[in-house]
Structure formats: structure tokens, C-alpha cells
Design an enzyme around this catalytic site. Structure first.
Site, PDB file in Angstrom:
ATOM      1  N   HIS A   1      -8.576  21.535   3.458  1.00  0.00           N
ATOM      2  CA  HIS A   1      -9.277  22.625   4.324  1.00  0.00           C
ATOM      3  C   HIS A   1      -8.838  23.890   3.727  1.00  0.00           C
ATOM      4  O   HIS A   1      -7.335  24.052   3.829  1.00  0.00           O
ATOM      5  CB  HIS A   1      -9.206  22.262   5.353  1.00  0.00           C
ATOM      6  CG  HIS A   1     -10.245  22.636   6.440  1.00  0.00           C
ATOM      7  ND1 HIS A   1     -10.279  23.945   6.887  1.00  0.00           N
ATOM      8  CD2 HIS A   1     -11.773  22.168   6.787  1.00  0.00           C
ATOM      9  CE1 HIS A   1     -11.416  24.314   7.335  1.00  0.00           C
ATOM     10  NE2 HIS A   1     -12.178  23.273   7.457  1.00  0.00           N
TER      11      HIS A   1
ATOM     12  N   ASP B   1     -15.306  15.787   7.101  1.00  0.00           N
ATOM     13  CA  ASP B   1     -16.530  15.038   6.356  1.00  0.00           C
ATOM     14  C   ASP B   1     -15.859  13.698   5.814  1.00  0.00           C
ATOM     15  O   ASP B   1     -16.656  12.700   5.284  1.00  0.00           O
ATOM     16  CB  ASP B   1     -16.539  15.844   4.972  1.00  0.00           C
ATOM     17  CG  ASP B   1     -17.368  16.944   5.323  1.00  0.00           C
ATOM     18  OD1 ASP B   1     -16.935  18.067   5.219  1.00  0.00           O
ATOM     19  OD2 ASP B   1     -18.609  16.850   6.143  1.00  0.00           O
TER      20      ASP B   1
HETATM   21  C1  SDX Z   1     -16.026  21.823   5.422  1.00  0.00           C
HETATM   22  O1  SDX Z   1     -14.491  26.411   6.283  1.00  0.00           O
HETATM   23  C2  SDX Z   1     -14.637  25.432   6.977  1.00  0.00           C
HETATM   24  O2  SDX Z   1     -14.648  25.543   8.234  1.00  0.00           O
HETATM   25  C3  SDX Z   1     -15.513  24.323   6.311  1.00  0.00           C
HETATM   26  C4  SDX Z   1     -15.814  23.184   7.549  1.00  0.00           C
HETATM   27  C5  SDX Z   1     -16.720  23.695   8.607  1.00  0.00           C
HETATM   28  O3  SDX Z   1     -16.707  22.798   9.598  1.00  0.00           O
HETATM   29  O4  SDX Z   1     -17.520  24.364   8.424  1.00  0.00           O
HETATM   30  O5  SDX Z   1     -14.709  22.713   7.919  1.00  0.00           O
HETATM   31  C6  SDX Z   1     -16.488  21.955   6.479  1.00  0.00           C
HETATM   32  O6  SDX Z   1     -16.699  22.319   4.366  1.00  0.00           O
HETATM   33  C7  SDX Z   1     -14.736  20.848   5.041  1.00  0.00           C
HETATM   34  C8  SDX Z   1     -14.355  20.746   3.825  1.00  0.00           C
HETATM   35  C9  SDX Z   1     -15.308  19.994   2.638  1.00  0.00           C
HETATM   36  N1  SDX Z   1     -14.709  19.635   1.249  1.00  0.00           N
HETATM   37  C10 SDX Z   1     -14.526  18.893   0.942  1.00  0.00           C
HETATM   38  O7  SDX Z   1     -13.724  17.867   1.432  1.00  0.00           O
HETATM   39  C11 SDX Z   1     -14.217  18.987  -0.606  1.00  0.00           C
HETATM   40  C12 SDX Z   1     -12.776  18.476  -0.987  1.00  0.00           C
HETATM   41  N2  SDX Z   1     -11.737  19.716  -0.786  1.00  0.00           N
HETATM   42  C13 SDX Z   1     -11.425  21.002  -1.507  1.00  0.00           C
HETATM   43  O8  SDX Z   1     -12.448  20.997  -2.641  1.00  0.00           O
HETATM   44  C14 SDX Z   1     -10.938  21.803  -0.779  1.00  0.00           C
HETATM   45  O9  SDX Z   1      -9.867  21.429  -0.306  1.00  0.00           O
HETATM   46  C15 SDX Z   1     -11.519  22.999  -0.010  1.00  0.00           C
HETATM   47  C16 SDX Z   1     -12.671  23.198  -0.737  1.00  0.00           C
HETATM   48  C17 SDX Z   1     -11.885  22.098   1.129  1.00  0.00           C
HETATM   49  C18 SDX Z   1     -10.518  24.069   0.437  1.00  0.00           C
HETATM   50  O10 SDX Z   1     -10.560  24.788  -0.899  1.00  0.00           O
HETATM   51  P1  SDX Z   1      -9.243  25.981  -0.741  1.00  0.00           P
HETATM   52  O11 SDX Z   1      -8.936  26.283   0.417  1.00  0.00           O
HETATM   53  O12 SDX Z   1      -9.918  26.932  -1.848  1.00  0.00           O
HETATM   54  O13 SDX Z   1      -8.005  25.026  -1.553  1.00  0.00           O
HETATM   55  P2  SDX Z   1      -7.580  25.107  -2.779  1.00  0.00           P
HETATM   56  O14 SDX Z   1      -8.396  25.011  -3.820  1.00  0.00           O
HETATM   57  O15 SDX Z   1      -6.745  26.597  -2.843  1.00  0.00           O
HETATM   58  O16 SDX Z   1      -6.492  24.135  -2.910  1.00  0.00           O
HETATM   59  C19 SDX Z   1      -5.092  24.315  -2.858  1.00  0.00           C
HETATM   60  C20 SDX Z   1      -4.368  23.059  -3.821  1.00  0.00           C
HETATM   61  C21 SDX Z   1      -4.942  23.252  -5.008  1.00  0.00           C
HETATM   62  O17 SDX Z   1      -3.928  23.047  -6.000  1.00  0.00           O
HETATM   63  P3  SDX Z   1      -2.804  24.012  -6.749  1.00  0.00           P
HETATM   64  O18 SDX Z   1      -3.677  24.938  -7.242  1.00  0.00           O
HETATM   65  O19 SDX Z   1      -2.134  24.280  -5.511  1.00  0.00           O
HETATM   66  O20 SDX Z   1      -2.175  23.253  -7.975  1.00  0.00           O
HETATM   67  O21 SDX Z   1      -4.839  21.933  -3.277  1.00  0.00           O
HETATM   68  C22 SDX Z   1      -5.501  21.343  -4.115  1.00  0.00           C
HETATM   69  C23 SDX Z   1      -6.125  22.710  -5.098  1.00  0.00           C
HETATM   70  O22 SDX Z   1      -6.539  21.906  -6.388  1.00  0.00           O
HETATM   71  N3  SDX Z   1      -6.586  20.581  -3.746  1.00  0.00           N
HETATM   72  C24 SDX Z   1      -6.878  19.541  -3.673  1.00  0.00           C
HETATM   73  C25 SDX Z   1      -8.128  19.162  -2.922  1.00  0.00           C
HETATM   74  N4  SDX Z   1      -8.267  20.293  -2.196  1.00  0.00           N
HETATM   75  C26 SDX Z   1      -7.503  21.171  -2.428  1.00  0.00           C
HETATM   76  N5  SDX Z   1      -6.609  18.505  -4.530  1.00  0.00           N
HETATM   77  C27 SDX Z   1      -7.316  17.115  -4.634  1.00  0.00           C
HETATM   78  N6  SDX Z   1      -8.228  17.117  -3.850  1.00  0.00           N
HETATM   79  C28 SDX Z   1      -8.447  17.940  -2.933  1.00  0.00           C
HETATM   80  N7  SDX Z   1      -9.658  17.629  -2.103  1.00  0.00           N
END
Ligand code: SDX
Length: 438
Positions: A310, A373
Site C-alpha cells: 500500500h 483487497d
Molecule cells: C487500493 O491509495 C489508496 O488508499 C488505495 C486504497 C483505497 O482505499 O483507495 O487503499 C485501495 O488501491 C489498495 C491497493 C490495491 N492494489 C494492490 O493490492 C496491487 C498490489 N500492490 C502493489 O501494486 C503496490 O503495493 C501498490 C500499487 C498498492 C502501492 O504501490 P507503491 O506505493 O508505488 O509501492 P512501490 O511500487 O513503491 O513498492 C515499493 C517496493 C517496490 O520494490 P523495490 O523497488 O523497493 O524493490 O515494494 C514492491 C515494489 O516492487 N512491492 C511489491 C508489491 N507492492 C509493492 N512487490 C510485490 N508485490 C506487491 N504487491
């Protein structure tokens, strides 16, 4: 908010410096007011994805990502989940205060009386393919409401804004249910003013003209809870989309339609659908959970653990904790009722995935926890709601958050049309070269 404190920004290349005011919030992270930066120092700030940017002032919802705290108008989500209802939460988000009995009765009556749709809207559905995704229908039909109400609304009139808010909150369940009915070749159903918001939606989804229908009270309560938990979440992508769209003074129906489109993405509200697809894949792979964990960690693989991570929560999403318990209770209810419960295996797989991930340094070091989710889809499946309707349910709930933020933005004296700048890294000025000379 106090503006007496400042930070000093010094441009080491020119020696120029600027005092930027620190804005103190009522709760949470202080912000540096950079509005004077470009005019006084000639610089933009650079923050793709807005990780460190406050786009507005708001009093609607407070999040503390480090502590895993979510409050609507100061009320902890855990208490609202236990004691409130979705309709009462709608009042709280719109008004900022919990209603007294008389206020709640009046609000409920207004919402109940706006649940019908203009009959002409039925023809709008028939323009879609039966197998079209319901979110595509939602974007189209909600946007089409502009054609029915656009000329009646003066967005600068608080009363007109409230009428639009009531219309959207009231009509979303009907629009959502009709998208399901149309996709399944079923006759459109009508709202029943004798039912609660969640129960009314379930009857519009599942009732048949051939026999009486009564929604399982357990499902009604679980759906109402899910909608409380999804109602608002500060400046998330879809809410920011509604604010940006509304900042051009576009009407609220068009702005909410844009929010629905943004929510649809699998990185945002579409994740609940993707989580189930992921869990089904894991179950069908003989529960090779580690294989999916390893894929999620593999930077060369676009696969991410859906429902995990998140932007704000670097702790367990408080909504996920509540939903996980509701999921457990619902599945227990199904087992007690001797009802078909193919969902237990999905729930057990999700729990196993969470258990393994939260012991794996990749997830722990990046503060990746289950989000709202991760478990919600299992509850919706257990109620008989199909996968492609999950984000529609999310949109139905989040509509009150969107329209509350839209309303707050329109009345904010500091609000102006949203128009970010950029860090340009394109070509420098050059002359046109005729085709025969290239
Ligand atoms: C919602 O914003 C809100 O409030 C949203 C929400 C709402 O109520 O409106 O809460 C609803 O959208 C919840 C999120 C639902 N999405 C998912 O579950 C999809 C999976 N999650 C990821 O796509 C991700 O965690 C996000 C999109 C939710 C957050 O993305 P960020 O903040 O841009 O995170 P990031 O890409 O900067 O991640 C930091 C690190 C990265 O690795 P490094 O570059 O540090 O090596 O964490 C990794 C990312 O690759 N990472 C994940 C991951 N989420 C982040 N790696 C594997 N699986 C994941 N799910």
C-alpha cells in the site's frame, strides 16, 4: 493552521534562499507550503506519484500509514465497523458529524427517495455487449447521468451540491445492480423502499420476478460492513481523479465517472478481482504458494502479490484486519448452514500466503502487508457476487467518499483548477525539416 514556523531553502548554486512556511495539521504530517517557490526561486518541486505531496487540505479522513490508523472525521474505522451503518457513515463523511436520530431519519428518507433511475437510462445499457465488463458500463452510465441532471445543478450552490451527492449515493446501487442484470440477460429490478441500503442492493441483484426473495441477513451485514470500510480513504488515486476533474468545474456526475475509471485499475480498486484470480491460480497449482511468493519477489517478473502492499500503510491495513475476521465468520456461517462452501479453500490459501509472506524479508523489509483487497473478494464470492462485480461494489461504496471530497474542494477558498507542471527532458528548440530533406 499556524504559518509562523518556516524552513529555509538555500540554492547553493546562486546563494539565493527562501523561507517556506510550515503548515501544522490538526493530526498527522506537517507540510511545507511551496506555493511561493516557483515565483520566488524559479523552481518546481518534483514528486512523481505524489509520495511526498499534499494536494489539498481536508477534514474528511485521516490515515496514519506507520500505525495503520484510519479515521472518518476522527472516528476510528474499527468503531464505525462495529457500531455504524453504511448510510450513517455516508452522513458522517458528507457532514463531518454523526447524525442525531431526526437527522438520520431525514437523510435515510432522502436517499431512499432517489434510488430510481430515469427509464430512458435502460436503453443506455442495451448499447453495451452482454459480456462487457460492468465497470465499463458504470463509467458510461454514471457519466450519462450528466445528460439528465447537468442543467439542473449549480455547483456553487451548497444545496445543489448536496442534491447531487444524494442522487449519486442513492442511484449507484441501482446502476450497479442493473449492470449485473443486463450482463446476465435478467430483467431490470427496481429498488424496494422498505429495505436497507445493502439489502436493497442484494434484492436488485438477485431477486427474480418468479418467486419471493429475502437476502440472507448475514450477507446484508457483511456487505454493509464492506461498504463502510471502502467508503473513503483520503487522497487515493480515484479520489484525486475526482478532485482534479471537479477542479475544472465539470459537473459531479462526470467527475465521479472519472473516479470510477481510475478505480478500475488493478493497482487500485481492481485489485480485489485480481486477488481472487491469483488465489484460484495458486489453488489450481496445488497450492504452490512459494512459487507465487518467489514470482512476486522477482524483479524480472511483472507479477505482484495482489492485495499486498500500500502506498500509505506500512503496517497492516486496518480494513484488512476487519475484513479477514468477517470473512472467517461468514465462512463459518456457511458451514453451519450446511451451505456449499468452496470458498474455504481460497480463504485458507490466502491465510497461508499471508503467513509465508509476513515471514519473508522481501515483504517485511518493504513493509508489505495485506491491504483492503486481500480478503474482501472471498466474502463477495461467498455472497454469490461474480468476480467482475467486485470493483463495482467498491465504486458503489467509494462514491460517498468521492462526492464528499468534491464537495469539500468546491467550497475550499484555496481550491483552484489542478494543473501540475513537469520536469521537461525533451528536445531543445529546432527548425522544421521538409519531408524531402529528412
Ligand atoms: C487500493 O491509495 C489508496 O488508499 C488505495 C486504497 C483505497 O482505499 O483507495 O487503499 C485501495 O488501491 C489498495 C491497493 C490495491 N492494489 C494492490 O493490492 C496491487 C498490489 N500492490 C502493489 O501494486 C503496490 O503495493 C501498490 C500499487 C498498492 C502501492 O504501490 P507503491 O506505493 O508505488 O509501492 P512501490 O511500487 O513503491 O513498492 C515499493 C517496493 C517496490 O520494490 P523495490 O523497488 O523497493 O524493490 O515494494 C514492491 C515494489 O516492487 N512491492 C511489491 C508489491 N507492492 C509493492 N512487490 C510485490 N508485490 C506487491 N504487491
Amino acid at each position: 493552521m499556524s504559518k509562523t514556523e518556516t524552513v529555509t531553502l538555500i540554492d547553493n548554486s546562486t546563494g539565493k534562499q527562501i523561507e517556506l512556511p510550515i503548515l501544522r495539521p490538526s493530526n498527522g504530517t506537517p507540510t511545507i507550503d511551496v506555493r511561493g517557490l516557483y515565483k520566488k526561486m524559479g523552481y518546481f518541486t518534483y514528486d512523481p506519484g505524489f509520495l511526498s505531496t499534499a494536494s489539498c487540505q481536508s477534514s474528511i479522513t485521516f490515515l496514519d500509514g506507520e500505525e495503520g490508523i484510519l479515521q472518518y472525521a476522527g472516528y476510528p474505522i474499527e468503531q464505525l465497523a462495529e457500531h455504524s451503518s453504511f448510510l450513517e457513515t455516508c452522513y458522517l463523511l458528507l457532514d463531518g458529524e454523526l447524525p442525531n436520530e431526526q437527522e438520520f431519519k431525514q437523510f435515510s428518507t432522502i436517499i431512499t427517495c432517489h434510488t430510481m433511475l430515469h427509464e430512458a437510462l435502460k436503453r443506455f445499457y442495451s448499447g453495451f455487449r452482454r459480456d462487457g465488463h460492468p465497470m465499463a458500463i458504470m463509467v458510461g452510465v454514471v457519466g450519462a447521468l450528466s445528460a439528465f441532471y447537468h442543467d439542473e445543478i449549480n455547483i456553487h450552490d451548497p444545496q445543489d451540491r448536496m442534491i447531487a451527492a444524494h442522487q449519486l449515493i442513492a442511484k449507484m446501487p441501482t446502476i450497479a445492480a442493473w449492470s449485473y442484470r443486463y450482463a446476465n440477460g435478467l430483467p431490470f429490478t427496481y429498488p424496494d423502499n422498505n429495505l436497507s441500503y445493502a439489502e436493497n442492493f442484494l434484492q436488485m441483484m438477485f431477486s427474480m420476478p418468479t418467486e419471493p426473495y429475502k437476502a440472507d441477513p448475514f450477507y446484508v451485514k457483511a456487505l454493509d460492513l464492506i461498504m463502510i470500510l471502502h467508503a473513503d480513504h483520503e487522497q487515493n488515486a480515484s479520489t484525486s481523479t475526482v478532485r482534479l476533474t471537479g477542479s475544472s468545474e465539470a459537473n459531479p456526475f462526470a467527475a465521479v465517472s472519472a473516479g470510477i475509471a481510475s478505480l478500475w485499475g488493478p493497482a487500485h480498486g481492481g485489485a480485489n478481482e485480481s486477488v481472487i484470480r491469483m488465489l484460484v491460480d495458486i489453488v489450481e497449482s496445488d497450492n504452490d504458494v512459494q512459487y507465487y511468493i518467489d514470482r512476486a519477489k522477482d524483479k524480472s517478473d511483472r507479477f505482484r502479490l495482489m492485495g499486498f502492499g500500500h502506498r500509505i500503510y506500512k503496517n497492516y491495513d486496518p480494513r484488512a484486519r476487519i475484513i479477514r475476521k468477517t470473512c472467517h465468520d461468514l465462512l463459518e456461517h456457511l458451514n453451519k448452514e450446511g451451505k456449499d462452501n468452496e470458498y474455504q479453500e481460497l480463504f485458507d490459501t490466502a491465510m497461508e500466503l499471508e503467513r509465508i509472506a509476513l515471514k519473508d524479508d522481501y515483504f517485511v523489509s518493504r513493509n508489505l502487508y495485506p491491504n483492503v483487497d486481500f480478503y474482501s473478494g472471498i466474502i463477495l464470492l461467498a455472497m454469490g457476487i461474480p468476480l467482475n462485480m467486485f470493483t463495482v461494489i467498491f465504486a458503489m461504496s467509494r462514491t460517498v467518499g468521492w462526492i464528499s471530497h468534491w464537495n469539500e474542494m468546491i467550497q475550499d477558498p484555496e481550491s483552484r483548477i489542478g494543473r501540475p507542471r513537469q520536469l521537461y527532458n525533451g528536445a531543445l528548440p529546432r527548425d522544421y525539416v521538409p519531408l524531402n530533406k529528412r
